[in-house]
Scaffold this motif. Structure first.
Motif, PDB file in Angstrom:
ATOM      1  N   PHE A 141       0.206   2.785  -3.559  1.00 55.54           N
ATOM      2  CA  PHE A 141       1.649   2.577  -3.363  1.00 55.54           C
ATOM      3  C   PHE A 141       2.289   3.751  -2.609  1.00 55.54           C
ATOM      4  O   PHE A 141       3.428   3.649  -2.166  1.00 55.54           O
ATOM      5  CB  PHE A 141       2.350   2.331  -4.710  1.00 55.54           C
ATOM      6  CG  PHE A 141       2.196   0.910  -5.202  1.00 55.54           C
ATOM      7  CD1 PHE A 141       2.969  -0.109  -4.671  1.00 55.54           C
ATOM      8  CD2 PHE A 141       1.255   0.587  -6.177  1.00 55.54           C
ATOM      9  CE1 PHE A 141       2.818  -1.425  -5.102  1.00 55.54           C
ATOM     10  CE2 PHE A 141       1.098  -0.714  -6.614  1.00 55.54           C
ATOM     11  CZ  PHE A 141       1.873  -1.727  -6.079  1.00 55.54           C
ATOM     12  N   ALA A 201       8.248   1.410  -2.313  1.00 55.71           N
ATOM     13  CA  ALA A 201       7.865   2.133  -3.534  1.00 55.71           C
ATOM     14  C   ALA A 201       8.328   3.580  -3.445  1.00 55.71           C
ATOM     15  O   ALA A 201       8.818   4.146  -4.429  1.00 55.71           O
ATOM     16  CB  ALA A 201       6.357   2.057  -3.747  1.00 55.71           C
ATOM     17  N   TYR A 236       7.232  -4.511  -2.284  1.00 60.56           N
ATOM     18  CA  TYR A 236       6.019  -4.034  -2.964  1.00 60.56           C
ATOM     19  C   TYR A 236       4.834  -4.942  -2.604  1.00 60.56           C
ATOM     20  O   TYR A 236       3.687  -4.521  -2.596  1.00 60.56           O
ATOM     21  CB  TYR A 236       6.207  -4.060  -4.480  1.00 60.56           C
ATOM     22  CG  TYR A 236       7.298  -3.169  -5.037  1.00 60.56           C
ATOM     23  CD1 TYR A 236       7.457  -1.860  -4.591  1.00 60.56           C
ATOM     24  CD2 TYR A 236       8.154  -3.629  -6.040  1.00 60.56           C
ATOM     25  CE1 TYR A 236       8.445  -1.040  -5.119  1.00 60.56           C
ATOM     26  CE2 TYR A 236       9.136  -2.810  -6.580  1.00 60.56           C
ATOM     27  CZ  TYR A 236       9.284  -1.519  -6.115  1.00 60.56           C
ATOM     28  OH  TYR A 236      10.256  -0.704  -6.640  1.00 60.56           O
TER      29      TYR A 236
END
Ligand code: FAD
Ligand code: NAI
Length: 462
Positions: free
Chosen positions: A377, A383, A444
């Motif tokens: 991430f 993120a 995401y």
């Protein structure tokens, strides 16, 4: 006495969903529930209240740790525990009342009281005996106790007591680093409790992909939870206000103790079938106390079915729900089906942890040739903006056909992201199918696509 096509015993996610599906399919249906409210463990003392406390405590963490960096200055909120409890109760009420409304809408009779099955085709509730062409046992599960540990729901609590402690404890010992221990441990750690988790095995969350489990434990430690691993709890002694946990380290048999204001016992749950009269009926039970069923959720007694936590398989609300729908369809003469290979699992900590399909260890043990696509991430813009760049997406695909065999995510909204892979797996998707699907930016979900790209020519952002 009333006569029904189906009587479902238990109104948890298995039972209430089964009852609604039966009614939708034109079957005259009743559901027996002994609790004051519908919805079972999940809505009353499980999934829903725990998620309310996880949400509230996560908001506090965000305010304490990330608000100032975004230019949101001022004192962090103070915890009003009574109000947090009342928010939680309100959420429970909205959900249980919702099920009551759905029962009325679908003309399902709620038979209030504890049910038993005096003989096949009959269900007794209080003094009334009702006739039922089909009976579905959906009586769920209960806390499994530990030898030497007596749960008093005050100093030594199960998850039920942990959801309604009178005050936030200073020190909590959690026995068991499984789902309940880590979710509830996270809640209290975020509210300021010193939390120590004692776990029998050398790793947390048994059955989870090992790489994810290690990362998860590292993140939880950073969040302030302490772990004593490879330790078997021998017993808990209590005084009026304190508890003392004795454990033995497996590596050298040495014993030690831990003091606590509250001890949470989270070492698993067991099927609950007390008082149904199954033994007298001759219903076959497994050595672990589960009701044994065939591939169509039928017991060995004709017309009696069982679903959810009281039968084999993961003790998850959505597994119970799927079985509830499938058994209703089977009873109605349709082809009810549950794909047990594609049941997601989610831990609602922060970051969340989610999985579907096989772990890397399972593939290795099976000698299955696989490839791994991983994406952190840290390479995901959304993120980073949201202070949620810890963790990764890992996709396991067949080395030859590229078909997705499993996925493991630790990171923001992992419990939602996993469903893209679950749907893909239901359709027999290859990693390339996900990789070639346009994913909106910035989301995401792009991390899932990047992990799928990593199964092929490589991700773009790492
Ligand atoms: P249950 O929900 O246990 O319902 C059974 C019902 O049957 C109960 O209401 C009981 O009163 C009733 N009953 C029993 N016997 C009788 C009888 N003889 N007569 C009448 N009524 C009877 N799962 C998830 O998927 N996600 C989560 O986030 C999650 N969080 C959880 C958190 C906690 C703290 C706990 C304890 C569990 C959690 N679970 C979660 C697990 C989930 O709650 C269960 O898997 C799910 O509730 C099982 O559904 P069920 O319908 O089989 O049984
Ligand atoms: P669990 O089976 O997840 O974990 C129990 C843990 O306790 C294991 O790690 C085990 O090794 C450990 N343990 C057992 N005996 C021990 C001992 N003597 N000393 C130290 N450690 C010991 O059980 P848990 O957390 O109680 O959850 C029960 C069920 O509830 C799970 O099956 C889960 O599916 C369900 N649940 C699901 C949630 C979710 O889906 N988010 C949330 C909460 C519960």
């Amino acid at each position: 006495m009333a006569s029904y096509d189906v009587i479902v015993i238990g109104s948890g996610p298995g039972g209430y969903v089964c009852a609604i599906r039966c009614a939708q399919l034109g079957l005259k249906t009743a559901c027996v529930e002994g609790r004051e409210t519908l919805g079972g463990t999940c809505l009353n003392v499980g999934c829903i209240p725990s998620k309310a406390l996880l949400h509230a405590s996560h908001q506090l963490h965000e305010a304490e740790h990330n608000f100032a960096a975004m230019g949101l200055k001022g004192a962090a909120p103070k915890v009003d525990w009574a109000q947090m409890q009342s928010y939680k109760s309100d959420v429970i009420g909205q959900n249980t009342k919702g099920v009551e409304f759905l029962f009325k809408k679908n003309k399902i009779d709620w038979l209030k009281g504890w049910g038993s099955i005096p003989e096949a085709g009959k269900v007794k509730v209080g003094d009334d005996v009702h006739e039922a062409k089909n009976i579905v046992i959906a009586t769920g599960s209960d806390v499994a106790t530990l030898p030497g540990v007596e749960i008093d729901e005050k100093l030594v609590v199960s998850s039920t007591g942990a959801l309604e402690l009178p005050k936030i404890p200073k020190k909590m010992v959690v026995i068991g680093a499984g789902v309940i221990g880590l979710e509830m441990g996270s809640v209290y750690a975020r509210l300021g409790t010193e939390v120590t988790v004692v776990e029998f095995l050398d790793h947390i969350t048994p059955g989870m992909d090992a790489e994810v489990s290690k990362t998860f434990q590292r993140i939880l430690k950073k969040q302030g939870l302490s772990f004593i691993m490879g330790a078997a709890v021998q017993g808990v002694e209590t005084t009026k206000t304190k508890a003392k946990v004795t454990y033995k380290l497996r590596k050298d048999d040495s014993e030690a103790t831990l003091d606590a204001d509250v001890v949470l016992v989270a070492t698993g749950r067991k099927p609950y079938t007390d008082g149904l009269g199954l033994e007298a009926l001759g219903v076959t039970m497994s050595p672990r106390g589960q009701v044994e069923t065939d591939a169509h959720w039928s017991t060995n007694v004709k017309g009696i079915y069982a679903i959810g936590d009281c039968i084999d398989g993961p003790m998850l609300a959505h597994k119970a729900e799927d079985e509830g729908m499938a058994v209703a369809e089977t009873i109605a003469g349709q082809a009810g089906h549950v794909n047990y290979g594609v049941i997601p699992g989610v831990i609602y900590t922060s970051p969340e942890v989610a999985n579907v399909g096989q772990t890397e260890e399972q593939l290795k043990d099976a000698g299955h040739a696989y490839k791994v696509g991983k994406f952190s991430f840290m390479g995901n813009g959304r993120a980073k903006a949201n202070f949620a760049a810890e963790g990764f997406v890992k996709i396991l695909a067949d080395a030859n056909t590229d078909r997705i065999l499993g996925a493991h995510i630790i990171g923001p909204m992992a419990g939602d992201l996993i469903h893209e892979i679950a749907v893909g797996m239901e359709f027999g998707a290859a990693a390339e199918d996900i990789a070639r699907t346009c994913h909106a930016h910035p989301t995401y979900s792009e991390a899932v696509r990047e992990a799928a790209l990593a199964c092929g020519d490589g991700p773009i952002h790492s």
